[in-house]
Design a protein around this motif. Sequence first.
Motif, PDB file in Angstrom:
ATOM      1  N   ALA A 173       0.832  -1.206   0.000  1.00 32.01           N
ATOM      2  CA  ALA A 173       0.000   0.000   0.000  1.00 32.01           C
ATOM      3  C   ALA A 173       0.866   1.255   0.000  1.00 32.01           C
ATOM      4  CB  ALA A 173      -0.921  -0.002   1.217  1.00 32.01           C
ATOM      5  N   THR A 174       1.942   1.237   0.762  1.00 33.22           N
ATOM      6  CA  THR A 174       2.847   2.384   0.815  1.00 33.22           C
ATOM      7  C   THR A 174       3.533   2.608  -0.522  1.00 33.22           C
ATOM      8  OG1 THR A 174       3.236   2.026   3.184  1.00 33.22           O
ATOM      9  CG2 THR A 174       4.846   3.356   1.991  1.00 33.22           C
ATOM     10  N   ALA A 175       3.964   1.511  -1.151  1.00 30.78           N
ATOM     11  CA  ALA A 175       4.615   1.627  -2.460  1.00 30.78           C
ATOM     12  C   ALA A 175       3.639   2.145  -3.507  1.00 30.78           C
ATOM     13  CB  ALA A 175       5.168   0.267  -2.890  1.00 30.78           C
ATOM     14  N   ARG A 176       2.401   1.662  -3.450  1.00 34.28           N
ATOM     15  CA  ARG A 176       1.388   2.120  -4.398  1.00 34.28           C
ATOM     16  C   ARG A 176       1.068   3.592  -4.167  1.00 34.28           C
ATOM     17  NH1 ARG A 176      -0.631   2.560  -9.222  1.00 34.28           N
ATOM     18  NH2 ARG A 176      -2.898   2.582  -9.324  1.00 34.28           N
ATOM     19  N   VAL A 180       1.290   6.811  -6.920  1.00 37.50           N
ATOM     20  CA  VAL A 180       0.275   7.838  -7.177  1.00 37.50           C
ATOM     21  C   VAL A 180       0.872   9.230  -6.994  1.00 37.50           C
ATOM     22  CG1 VAL A 180      -1.924   8.801  -6.413  1.00 37.50           C
ATOM     23  CG2 VAL A 180      -1.619   6.316  -6.530  1.00 37.50           C
ATOM     24  N   LEU A 181       1.647   9.410  -5.956  1.00 39.09           N
ATOM     25  CA  LEU A 181       2.289  10.707  -5.715  1.00 39.09           C
ATOM     26  C   LEU A 181       3.226  11.065  -6.865  1.00 39.09           C
ATOM     27  CD1 LEU A 181       3.035  10.269  -1.905  1.00 39.09           C
ATOM     28  CD2 LEU A 181       1.411  11.892  -2.909  1.00 39.09           C
ATOM     29  N   ASP A 182       3.979  10.091  -7.341  1.00 37.79           N
ATOM     30  CA  ASP A 182       4.881  10.340  -8.468  1.00 37.79           C
ATOM     31  C   ASP A 182       4.094  10.735  -9.715  1.00 37.79           C
ATOM     32  OD1 ASP A 182       7.077   9.778  -6.915  1.00 37.79           O
ATOM     33  OD2 ASP A 182       7.309   7.715  -7.630  1.00 37.79           O
ATOM     34  N   ALA A 195       5.332  15.741  -2.706  1.00 36.00           N
ATOM     35  CA  ALA A 195       5.237  14.283  -2.832  1.00 36.00           C
ATOM     36  C   ALA A 195       6.124  13.591  -1.815  1.00 36.00           C
ATOM     37  CB  ALA A 195       5.618  13.855  -4.244  1.00 36.00           C
ATOM     38  N   ALA A 196       7.339  14.090  -1.653  1.00 38.76           N
ATOM     39  CA  ALA A 196       8.276  13.481  -0.708  1.00 38.76           C
ATOM     40  C   ALA A 196       7.748  13.575   0.721  1.00 38.76           C
ATOM     41  CB  ALA A 196       9.636  14.157  -0.819  1.00 38.76           C
ATOM     42  N   ALA A 197       7.186  14.731   1.063  1.00 36.09           N
ATOM     43  CA  ALA A 197       6.646  14.909   2.407  1.00 36.09           C
ATOM     44  C   ALA A 197       5.461  13.975   2.643  1.00 36.09           C
ATOM     45  CB  ALA A 197       6.223  16.367   2.613  1.00 36.09           C
ATOM     46  N   ALA A 198       4.590  13.847   1.648  1.00 39.09           N
ATOM     47  CA  ALA A 198       3.429  12.962   1.784  1.00 39.09           C
ATOM     48  C   ALA A 198       3.855  11.510   1.877  1.00 39.09           C
ATOM     49  CB  ALA A 198       2.491  13.163   0.597  1.00 39.09           C
ATOM     50  N   ALA A 199       4.886  11.135   1.117  1.00 41.85           N
ATOM     51  CA  ALA A 199       5.371   9.753   1.123  1.00 41.85           C
ATOM     52  C   ALA A 199       5.987   9.375   2.465  1.00 41.85           C
ATOM     53  CB  ALA A 199       6.383   9.548   0.005  1.00 41.85           C
TER      54      ALA A 199
END
Length: 220
Positions: A173-176, A180-182, A195-199
């Motif tokens: 789920a984290t990888a997916r 999406v962020l990318d 994106a980095a902060a959200a990831a």
Amino acid sequence: MVLAADGSALGTLHGSVDRRPVPLSRIPTVVQTAVVATEDQRFWTEPAVDVRAVVRAALADVQAGRAAQGGSTIAEQYVKLRLEDDSGPRGLGDKVREATQAYELERHHPRSRILGDYLNAIYLGNGAYGVEAAAETYFARPVGQVDLSQAALLAGLIHAPSATDPFTHPDVATARRREVLDRLVQLGEITAGQAAAAARQPLTLPAASTASTIRLVVSS
């Protein structure tokens, strides 16, 4: 609502199907954007039906002997959800029927209406249909309070909710979510920094094993 002896809430009884429709105005733009970017990035600008994609998907299904490819647009996916026909391989005739209905859907309804209906209909795992039920299931909050990281997680669940279930497959789920962020970065919807902060955000799922967050599901 299920109450303890002292009157405190233990949880809520839901049927095996949890649906909580909400108007599009109550679904944050970040959720709408994440879903469109993931499922149909041309939703706002291109026709509801991609004829070449319909033919290509039908041929792929025939060759694979199963439903190998789904609808290529949100309108087509929504039509398939309404038809509730996932009993087996779908041939060219089925896909043409879905495409025709998607075309008619777009003719008679604004895209905002189609998107809202889609977001209230999609299955996101654990009995949750629609983004409101999913937000309550995975984040213990209404969809109106969902942030970028959580929106990306929800969008990532659409394609394969069981395989990307954050309760049972948190790493997947984290990888997916990162994918999406990318995608959002590639489309210019967010910055690489956002994106980095959200990831980096932890999943922070409800602790279903504790009494205060039990979600009881009864068969209907």
